[in-house]
Scaffold this active site. Structure first.
Site, PDB file in Angstrom:
ATOM      1  N   ASP A  81      -5.845 -21.755  77.891  1.00  0.00           N
ATOM      2  CA  ASP A  81      -5.224 -22.397  76.725  1.00  0.00           C
ATOM      3  C   ASP A  81      -3.714 -22.356  76.966  1.00  0.00           C
ATOM      4  O   ASP A  81      -3.086 -21.304  76.900  1.00  0.00           O
ATOM      5  CB  ASP A  81      -5.622 -21.634  75.454  1.00  0.00           C
ATOM      6  CG  ASP A  81      -5.039 -22.264  74.183  1.00  0.00           C
ATOM      7  OD1 ASP A  81      -4.027 -22.993  74.283  1.00  0.00           O
ATOM      8  OD2 ASP A  81      -5.586 -22.003  73.095  1.00  0.00           O
ATOM      9  N   TYR A 124      -5.927 -17.134  70.131  1.00  0.00           N
ATOM     10  CA  TYR A 124      -5.796 -17.889  68.876  1.00  0.00           C
ATOM     11  C   TYR A 124      -7.006 -17.600  67.968  1.00  0.00           C
ATOM     12  O   TYR A 124      -8.153 -17.658  68.415  1.00  0.00           O
ATOM     13  CB  TYR A 124      -5.709 -19.374  69.226  1.00  0.00           C
ATOM     14  CG  TYR A 124      -5.665 -20.284  68.045  1.00  0.00           C
ATOM     15  CD1 TYR A 124      -4.539 -20.330  67.228  1.00  0.00           C
ATOM     16  CD2 TYR A 124      -6.736 -21.107  67.733  1.00  0.00           C
ATOM     17  CE1 TYR A 124      -4.490 -21.176  66.128  1.00  0.00           C
ATOM     18  CE2 TYR A 124      -6.694 -21.960  66.640  1.00  0.00           C
ATOM     19  CZ  TYR A 124      -5.560 -21.981  65.845  1.00  0.00           C
ATOM     20  OH  TYR A 124      -5.519 -22.813  64.761  1.00  0.00           O
ATOM     21  N   LYS A 167       0.599 -29.257  68.783  1.00  0.00           N
ATOM     22  CA  LYS A 167       1.803 -28.442  68.876  1.00  0.00           C
ATOM     23  C   LYS A 167       2.865 -29.160  69.727  1.00  0.00           C
ATOM     24  O   LYS A 167       3.333 -30.195  69.321  1.00  0.00           O
ATOM     25  CB  LYS A 167       1.426 -27.054  69.417  1.00  0.00           C
ATOM     26  CG  LYS A 167       0.135 -26.466  68.780  1.00  0.00           C
ATOM     27  CD  LYS A 167       0.245 -26.155  67.306  1.00  0.00           C
ATOM     28  CE  LYS A 167      -1.102 -25.874  66.635  1.00  0.00           C
ATOM     29  NZ  LYS A 167      -1.930 -24.849  67.227  1.00  0.00           N
ATOM     30  N   ARG A 192     -15.851 -44.856  70.562  1.00  0.00           N
ATOM     31  CA  ARG A 192     -16.177 -43.431  70.747  1.00  0.00           C
ATOM     32  C   ARG A 192     -16.197 -43.112  72.239  1.00  0.00           C
ATOM     33  O   ARG A 192     -15.694 -42.091  72.679  1.00  0.00           O
ATOM     34  CB  ARG A 192     -17.509 -43.069  70.080  1.00  0.00           C
ATOM     35  CG  ARG A 192     -17.977 -41.655  70.439  1.00  0.00           C
ATOM     36  CD  ARG A 192     -18.904 -41.015  69.392  1.00  0.00           C
ATOM     37  NE  ARG A 192     -19.909 -41.898  68.866  1.00  0.00           N
ATOM     38  CZ  ARG A 192     -20.998 -42.313  69.520  1.00  0.00           C
ATOM     39  NH1 ARG A 192     -21.229 -41.896  70.750  1.00  0.00           N
ATOM     40  NH2 ARG A 192     -21.852 -43.128  68.946  1.00  0.00           N
TER      41      ARG A 192
END
Ligand SMILES: *Cc1c(COP(=O)(O)O)cnc(C)c1O
Length: 379
Positions: free
Chosen positions: A170, A98, A195, A46
């Site tokens: 972004d 978004y 993406k 982690r």
């Protein structure tokens, strides 16, 4: 090093143990220690994993940043930035960003006492007007989804600097190949690596890139404490995707331009939204801050109805009807009933998201096949 070379080599070194040229998938949760707290830099996956480290170095290099951090999704990366804030702090955010970012801000973080002020950031004076002494973060997206609106990153960075606030961009739609917001003065770049970075529609992941060791300490602390980290296999897939980012983006741009011009000349189409057209209001700024215009676009039909749009959406054969974007295959989508269905119709239309608006993510197939597919679907 030039971008095309960094894309292949940054962060990646042959495995010292075996000479493997590709970063191994360190599919392990823990690491053996020689004594209590004596280890080789990794104690638990982690907090850190070597496959993730290679990816994070590559991500940083792509955005000309000192540091990169990878997350289990784009929204997990976004949430990590919001966790820098405290109740009472204000965020100025783009009003057409978004939908998942808007939902995270308005439906979750608003309840924790953070205030979000939404404005049209394409007009930078709106951002300047929204600044108060509580503004701690400005969040923009450029180009936006699905109308391809452009915001001037350098102008908003100047406003953020004056306000003592962080600017996060972004950069998912442009990808690091077309735009590097940190070079324009942004503090943090966020990507949905799902993406263009991944590029093959086979992984969900997010990323943050930024400068400064103090900011890294804070963001890394949130990453390991909140735990929204990607697994080693997913890190390998994005590392592999990044290696072809430049050649994929070149083709996305070439195909994008051909299809945008085909659509603009079609007699059933009212309007095409693509940031490479000179009559696009953001064209001059896009030319200044981007190296190309990409493969994302939207168009409106002259018959502006959901029924007409549905006919086109269900008639393409090569282009698949699906949400998401940035993969090698072309996708078609209907914002009014898919990605933006949660926005009331009246409000949606006010923002320019008409009933017949259709979004395309142009892939890297042969442009002639894509044009033929759209031609028969429009017929
Ligand atoms: C997909 C997307 C996101 C969210 O990323 P996930 O990986 O789906 O969590 C954020 N911003 C933009 C512009 C996106 O397209």
């Amino acid at each position: 090093m030039k971008l095309n070379t960094k894309i292949i080599h940054a962060g990646v070194a042959p495995d010292p143990g075996t000479g493997a040229i590709m970063t191994p998938i360190f599919q392990t949760s823990t690491f053996v220690q020689t004594g209590p707290n004596q280890h080789k830099g990794y104690d638990y996956s982690r907090a850190g994993n070597p496959t993730r480290t290679a990816l994070e170095k590559s991500l940083a290099a792509l955005e000309n940043a000192q540091h990169g951090l990878a997350f289990s999704s784009g929204v997990a990366a976004t949430e990590t930035v919001i966790k820098l804030l405290k109740p009472g702090d204000e965020v100025i955010a783009a009003n057409d960003m978004y939908g998942g970012t808007y939902r995270l801000f308005s439906k979750i973080w608003e309840d924790y006492g953070i205030r979000f002020i939404y404005t049209n950031t394409s007009h930078t004076e709106n951002v300047a007007k929204a600044v108060t002494d509580k503004t701690k973060l400005i969040w923009i997206e450029t180009p936006t989804n699905p109308l391809m609106n452009i915001t001037d990153i350098a102008a908003v960075a100047a406003i953020a600097k004056k306000a003592g606030a962080l600017l996060c961009v972004d950069n998912t739609f442009a990808s690091p190949y077309l735009q590097n917001p940190i070079d324009q003065g942004a503090d943090i770049v966020m990507h949905s690596a799902t993406k263009y970075l991944g590029g093959h529609s086979d992984v969900v992941m997010g990323a943050l890139m930024f400068n400064g060791d103090a900011l890294r300490e804070r963001l890394f602390f949130i990453q390991k404490s909140s735990g929204a980290v990607p697994g080693p296999m997913d890190c390998f897939l994005v590392l592999r995707g990044i290696k072809t980012l430049h050649v994929r983006m070149q083709r996305h741009c070439e195909n994008g331009e051909k299809i945008a011009r085909f659509l603009a000349a079609h007699d059933k189409i009212k309007k095409v939204y693509w940031c490479g057209f000179q009559d696009n209001p953001g064209y001059a700024v896009a030319q200044k801050q981007m190296r190309g215009f990409g493969g994302m676009m939207s168009f409106e039909l002259k018959d502006d109805s959901v029924a007409a749009a549905t006919k086109v959406l269900t008639s393409t054969k090569v282009i698949a009807l699906a949400e998401s974007l940035g993969g090698v295959e072309s996708l078609i989508n209907h914002p009014a009933t898919m990605t933006h269905a949660s926005i009331p119709r009246e409000e949606r239309i006010k923002y320019g998201l008409s009933d017949s608006l259709i979004r395309l993510s142009i892939g890297i197939e042969d442009a002639a096949d894509l044009i033929a597919d759209l031609e028969q679907a429009l017929a």
